[in-house]
Design a protein around this motif. Sequence first.
Motif, short mmCIF file in Angstrom:
data_model
loop_
_atom_site.label_atom_id
_atom_site.label_comp_id
_atom_site.label_asym_id
_atom_site.label_seq_id
_atom_site.Cartn_x
_atom_site.Cartn_y
_atom_site.Cartn_z
N VAL B 205 16.09 59.63 -7.89
CA VAL B 205 14.72 59.61 -8.42
C VAL B 205 14.73 59.32 -9.92
O VAL B 205 13.92 58.54 -10.43
CB VAL B 205 14.02 60.94 -8.10
CG1 VAL B 205 12.73 61.09 -8.89
CG2 VAL B 205 13.72 61.03 -6.62
N LYS B 206 15.65 59.95 -10.64
CA LYS B 206 15.72 59.75 -12.09
C LYS B 206 16.04 58.28 -12.42
O LYS B 206 15.55 57.73 -13.40
CB LYS B 206 16.81 60.65 -12.71
CG LYS B 206 16.45 62.12 -12.75
CD LYS B 206 15.64 62.47 -13.95
CE LYS B 206 15.51 63.97 -14.13
NZ LYS B 206 14.36 64.34 -14.97
N THR B 207 16.86 57.66 -11.58
CA THR B 207 17.25 56.27 -11.81
C THR B 207 16.11 55.32 -11.43
O THR B 207 15.73 54.45 -12.21
CB THR B 207 18.50 55.91 -10.97
OG1 THR B 207 19.48 56.91 -11.15
CG2 THR B 207 19.06 54.55 -11.36
N GLU B 208 15.57 55.52 -10.20
CA GLU B 208 14.61 54.53 -9.68
C GLU B 208 13.18 54.78 -10.12
O GLU B 208 12.35 53.88 -10.07
CB GLU B 208 14.69 54.52 -8.15
CG GLU B 208 16.03 54.02 -7.62
CD GLU B 208 16.11 54.07 -6.10
OE1 GLU B 208 15.08 54.35 -5.45
OE2 GLU B 208 17.20 53.83 -5.57
N ASN B 209 12.86 56.04 -10.49
CA ASN B 209 11.46 56.37 -10.82
C ASN B 209 11.31 56.87 -12.23
O ASN B 209 10.47 57.72 -12.51
CB ASN B 209 10.92 57.43 -9.84
CG ASN B 209 11.04 56.99 -8.39
OD1 ASN B 209 11.45 57.78 -7.55
ND2 ASN B 209 10.69 55.75 -8.11
N SER B 210 12.11 56.37 -13.15
CA SER B 210 12.11 56.92 -14.51
C SER B 210 10.75 56.73 -15.19
O SER B 210 10.39 57.46 -16.10
CB SER B 210 13.21 56.27 -15.35
OG SER B 210 13.08 54.86 -15.29
N GLY B 211 9.96 55.74 -14.72
CA GLY B 211 8.67 55.49 -15.34
C GLY B 211 7.57 56.44 -14.88
O GLY B 211 6.49 56.48 -15.47
N LEU B 212 7.83 57.21 -13.85
CA LEU B 212 6.79 58.10 -13.31
C LEU B 212 6.74 59.41 -14.08
O LEU B 212 7.68 59.77 -14.78
CB LEU B 212 7.07 58.39 -11.83
CG LEU B 212 7.09 57.20 -10.87
CD1 LEU B 212 7.37 57.67 -9.45
CD2 LEU B 212 5.77 56.43 -10.92
#
Lengths: 236, 277
Positions: B205-212
């Motif tokens: 999640v930290k890698t793929e959704n860092s913009g959230l």
Amino acid sequence: MGNKMESLDKTDQGLDFFEELKHRFLCFKKQKYLEEPEHFQALANAQSPKFMVIACADSRVCPSNILGFQPGEAFMIRNVANLVPPVENGPSETNAALEFAVNTLEVENILVIGHSSCAGIEALVSMRDDVNSSSFVENWVANGKVAKLRTKAAAGHLSFYQQCKHCEKESINHSLLNLLTYPWIEDRERKGLLSIHGGYYDFLNCTFEKWTIDFKRSSIEKEGPKCLVKNRSFWC
Amino acid sequence: MSGKLRKCVMLCCGGKPPSKDMATDSCEDAIAELQKLLSEKCGLETLAAAKIKQITAELEKTGSEPFDAVERIKSGFARFKTEKYEKNPALYDELAKRQSPKFMVFACSDSRVCPSHILDFQPGEAFMVRNIANMVPPYDQTKYSGVGAAIEYAVLHLKVENIVVIGHSCCGGIKGLMSIPDDGTTASDFIEQWVQICLPAKSKVKTENSGLTFQEQCTNCEKEAVNVSLGNLLTYPFVREAVVKKTLALKGAHYDFVNGSFELWSFDYNLCPPLPA
């Protein structure tokens, strides 16, 4: 009730399974969730259950069914044979949940519920103690071996069935004592902020026994810890 | 709750505590006033929360009936006996002899998400494990004998046909996992050690959704953690064997109690057949 069991019998195929669970969730949503919007909105913001319940994973003994706990009322651990290992056994899923319930949610009651015909207790009573087991079940229920020793001492002359029944209750008391090995539990209990109860559900006769641990009189003695109780009730 | 909110609104406004006349005001009016006040004046929220806590404590001491835990479970059991047990003697006679659930369910210990409510599981239908953040650790007879025992019993003895792992919204365990600092320092005795089972979900999640936002990342992590747990189920040889034979299906789910929705999915895995000797 018969219809429910039939529906699940038909859910061998993936599609039926999805349809059945979808139907059940939508019924819950319509009949409960949407009927009490303020209550569920408040729950969505925060939970403040007054109970932490430790019960067996057995499909017949869910405390939401047998004691009617509603959403928000009881924080629940369910494991094989409703065991609570002592603090010295190190980290486990049981004490992680205990820590959250007692220190974060500040529950006022812990209830450990055992039950009749518990296969986990049966495995404990019948397993060999002198060999290392490769079975997960035996490795886990070995957490109750003190209860087994007490059972053999008090009821070793009785039938296997009666020994199991005795051990089911002895194990609850052993778990109650193990709860007190956690300093933050013992501390809150001593201050009167937390009560610790044992319960036994007998589904052959549909009866429920309940008792509360008497903290002031319990002590860890040289000859072994004793679980002293008060307020024993029997409901049938 | 309405009495407490009215008093809170008045105190925040610096006015007098409510008189008896205020008793006729509606709860909705009080809530609307408070919301308006809180949106107009930043920084009042903390004060309001503290006041609410204080007033609640006072009211609980003076006004209402003390909570009787024993009475609560006694009446719950009595209702179960009369409304369910005594109305289905054939079912309960059968259950007394044996259980043959078709489901094994992993659900969070959270008081709001019991599958007996949200999926209406009746006695006998689901062998149920409940722990913080509904996690399944990988195979380890020493460290994780508790969960292993449940899976072993369900798959080898009860021969369940489905294992469902159900995550949920606003999961404190997942939030705890996402909040562990990068240097790995932990504040709890046991909680953080337990939730780190699903560290791979957090990393993803930290890698793929860092913009959230953090909250959005937590929601994604709740679902990714279910997938990590499903993957961990396959580290148990007896689970793998049953899945290959197609006698056991693995499913993931997520209950969102904020929006009243439920997602269910099949676990997508590729199992290689055993290599020829």
